[in-house]
Design a protein around this motif. Structure first.
Motif, mmCIF file in Angstrom:
data_model
loop_
_atom_site.group_PDB
_atom_site.id
_atom_site.type_symbol
_atom_site.label_atom_id
_atom_site.label_comp_id
_atom_site.label_asym_id
_atom_site.label_seq_id
_atom_site.Cartn_x
_atom_site.Cartn_y
_atom_site.Cartn_z
ATOM 1 N N VAL A 111 0.599 -1.067 -0.242
ATOM 2 C CA VAL A 111 0.103 0.048 -0.113
ATOM 3 C C VAL A 111 0.636 1.191 0.126
ATOM 4 C CG1 VAL A 111 -1.709 1.162 1.659
ATOM 5 C CG2 VAL A 111 -1.944 -1.126 1.305
ATOM 6 N N SER A 124 0.526 3.749 -2.692
ATOM 7 C CA SER A 124 0.360 5.120 -2.163
ATOM 8 C C SER A 124 1.316 6.225 -3.059
ATOM 9 C CB SER A 124 0.222 5.467 -1.250
ATOM 10 O OG SER A 124 -0.903 4.881 -0.790
ATOM 11 N N GLY A 171 0.765 9.585 -6.381
ATOM 12 C CA GLY A 171 1.355 9.786 -5.971
ATOM 13 C C GLY A 171 2.102 10.520 -7.202
#
Length: 93
Positions: A74, A78, A82
């Motif tokens: 995760v 992320s 991003g």
């Protein structure tokens, strides 16, 4: 004849003493079958417990592996999302 009879009686008495010791040993071991059956029951109960504990441990290991994978995946996902979002916002092709 009397000597042979006396010798026979003497041998018979010696054998009787030996069998008396065997009989005492057998009497002393009379409780063993009960203990053996009791131990078999205990072993069966322990095997059931060990089976349940092994199943629970396997489930726990699976959950730990899954949560470890999620924890590792995760944050990187992320960061990647991003970076893609930042590139889109900055207009980088």
């Amino acid at each position: 004849m009397r000597g042979q009879l006396r010798e026979l009686i003497h041998n018979f008495n010696n054998l009787a003493h030996k069998f008396e010791g065997v009989a005492k040993s057998v009497d002393a071991a009379a409780h063993l079958p009960d203990q053996i059956s009791e131990n078999k029951a205990r072993i069966a109960a322990l095997e059931v417990r060990v089976g349940k504990l092994e199943a629970a441990d396997s489930e726990r290991r699976g959950a730990v592996k899954l949560s470890g994978w999620i924890i590792k995946t995760v944050p990187f996902a992320s960061l990647g999302a991003g970076a893609v979002l930042a590139a889109k916002l900055l207009g980088v092709n």
